[in-house]
Design an enzyme around this catalytic site. Structure first.
Site, PDB file in Angstrom:
ATOM      1  N   THR A 210      48.325 -16.139 -36.626  1.00  0.00           N
ATOM      2  CA  THR A 210      48.819 -17.179 -35.722  1.00  0.00           C
ATOM      3  C   THR A 210      48.686 -16.708 -34.271  1.00  0.00           C
ATOM      4  O   THR A 210      47.953 -15.759 -33.992  1.00  0.00           O
ATOM      5  CB  THR A 210      50.271 -17.587 -36.086  1.00  0.00           C
ATOM      6  OG1 THR A 210      50.666 -18.690 -35.279  1.00  0.00           O
ATOM      7  CG2 THR A 210      51.270 -16.457 -35.886  1.00  0.00           C
ATOM      8  N   ASN A 211      49.365 -17.358 -33.340  1.00  0.00           N
ATOM      9  CA  ASN A 211      49.318 -16.975 -31.918  1.00  0.00           C
ATOM     10  C   ASN A 211      50.685 -17.266 -31.305  1.00  0.00           C
ATOM     11  O   ASN A 211      51.537 -17.878 -31.947  1.00  0.00           O
ATOM     12  CB  ASN A 211      48.202 -17.763 -31.216  1.00  0.00           C
ATOM     13  CG  ASN A 211      48.421 -19.258 -31.323  1.00  0.00           C
ATOM     14  OD1 ASN A 211      49.414 -19.786 -30.847  1.00  0.00           O
ATOM     15  ND2 ASN A 211      47.507 -19.955 -31.987  1.00  0.00           N
ATOM     16  N   PRO A 212      50.926 -16.819 -30.052  1.00  0.00           N
ATOM     17  CA  PRO A 212      52.296 -16.920 -29.509  1.00  0.00           C
ATOM     18  C   PRO A 212      52.704 -18.300 -28.970  1.00  0.00           C
ATOM     19  O   PRO A 212      53.728 -18.406 -28.303  1.00  0.00           O
ATOM     20  CB  PRO A 212      52.311 -15.909 -28.350  1.00  0.00           C
ATOM     21  CG  PRO A 212      50.949 -15.358 -28.245  1.00  0.00           C
ATOM     22  CD  PRO A 212      50.032 -16.102 -29.140  1.00  0.00           C
TER      23      PRO A 212
END
Ligand code: C5P
Length: 411
Positions: A210-212
């Site tokens: 995923t990513n932030p």
């Protein structure tokens, strides 16, 4: 001109300390804050803290006031533009629902005639209790704005729904309550589809790629569009933020689910805003059982590209306005312009990502909104809630220019 004035009532909850940050952030936005506290709140944070922060005396009892010549609850109520309870305990919500006035804060509530906002905080089983549900519904029906609590660790150490919404979200909701000038419903009759948040691409049930992204920018666009009168559908990846009122939310986990929902809802939309930070890659062969750590120090996974949703939506054709986001760490405008052409969308919101300053995981943003007619609108640094309105203005401006351009071509 003096700024708006907010009456902030702090009630007894472990989250009372978060009200300090709410006071500071409201002041940063030009709001004058006066604090009243319940006796229980004083067990968590001292009235002195709020007095120092707000620059005003903090009242707990009606008899504490130094100017007895005027009844303080009447004076405070007359001098304020909004009444906000942050955090709101189950007990205080019950008093508000019933109109009980047995201390300064609850008396102030009855003396106040303007807009009211409540940000609840309590254990999840309390939040789910039918008595609390009924009281909250009663307040909602009365027009009180409820800033929904979020899920996460609670005072008891358990996980559940009942955490006070994060201070920036509470402040955004208060700022909306304070807008008194009638807002032009420039999107009335239009359907707006927004995607937001990250996607989670699972390797196994407990590990994800995923990513932030927090989803804040997309949620702000959805909230702004709803306020401007649009019918809004928000397709959201996994997020922990407050759901906007008056918006239909469709929750998804991964890129494929987001693709499906976006494709399904695009045909009926006039404007589509792809604000989601879709994961670019996903594991080729996810597994349904938790993978055990092997003895090896290293491991490799085969990943593949996720479908480019924006490009697929463009291929669906139609006259709707398609808006993409380009998060970049350098060469912002050149890269965004290239992406605008390559993805064939109408507008591209170029978004400089600078850790901790602008972009992911923060409440402010700085963007340049580019469109395919050569338009360029810089915006920010500003709260994401303000940037959202600028983005919608830019979309409407683009649609107007496109209408004029195509009429000229036809003529
Ligand atoms: O190519 P890049 O990921 O930088 O493009 C960003 C834009 O494309 C965003 O609007 C994002 O929502 C969208 N996107 C998409 N599908 C993907 C990846 C990005 O629609 N798989």
């Amino acid at each position: 001109m003096p700024g708006p004035r907010v009456l902030l009532v702090v009630t007894g909850s472990i989250a009372a300390y978060k009200a300090c940050e709410v006071v500071r952030r409201l002041q940063d936005r030009g709001v004058e804050v006066r604090v009243a506290m319940t006796r229980n709140a004083g067990e968590f944070v001292s009235p002195l803290t709020f007095a120092a922060l707000s620059g005003h005396r903090v009242l707990v009892s009606s008899f504490d006031d130094e100017r007895p010549e005027r009844i303080p609850h009447v004076r405070w109520a007359e001098e304020s533009d909004a009444f906000c309870v942050v955090p709101a305990s189950a007990d205080f919500i019950a008093k508000m629902a019933l109109g009980i006035a047995d201390d300064f804060s609850s008396t102030l509530h009855l003396a106040f005639a303007g807009p009211v906002l409540v940000a609840p905080a309590m254990e999840d089983q309390m939040w789910r209790h039918p008595a609390v549900r009924e009281n909250v519904d009663k307040l909602s029906a009365r027009g009180v704005v409820i800033v929904q609590p979020t899920a996460g660790p609670l005072a008891s150490g358990r996980h559940g729904l009942g955490r006070l919404a994060e201070p920036p979200d509470v402040v955004d909701a208060i700022m909306e309550v304070l807008v008194t000038e009638p807002i032009e419903r420039s999107l009335a009759g239009m359907r707006v589809l927004v995607s937001a948040g990250p996607t989670h691409e699972h390797f196994d049930p407990v590990r994800v790629l995923t990513n932030p992204s927090t989803g804040k920018m997309g949620y702000a666009v959805a909230r702004a569009a709803a306020r401007l009168g649009a019918d809004v559908i928000l397709v959201s990846g996994p997020t922990q933020i407050v759901e906007p009122a008056g918006v239909e939310i469709v929750r998804v986990v991964n890129a494929e689910e987001m693709r499906r929902e976006m494709v399904d809802h695009t045909a009926a939309a006039d404007i589509v805003v792809m604000a989601a930070a879709v994961s670019d890659f996903r594991p080729v062969a996810p597994v349904s059982e938790k993978l055990q750590k092997s003895a090896a120090d290293a491991m490799s996974w085969e990943v593949e590209r996720t479908p480019d949703i924006l490009e697929e939506l463009r291929r669906l054709g139609g006259r709707r306005t398609l808006v993409g986001f380009a998060a970049e760490t350098s060469d912002l405008e050149a890269r965004a312009r290239e992406k605008l052409d390559r993805k064939g969308c109408d507008l591209m919101v170029a978004n400089l990502v600078e850790a901790g300053v602008t972009g992911f995981e923060v409440d402010t943003n700085e963007v340049v909104i580019l469109d395919r007619l050569g338009g360029r609108v810089p915006a920010g640094p500003a709260p994401k809630s303000d940037i959202a309105f600028t983005i919608i203005d830019a979309i409407l401006g683009f649609r107007q220019r496109l209408g004029v351009a195509s009429r000229e071509k036809a003529g």
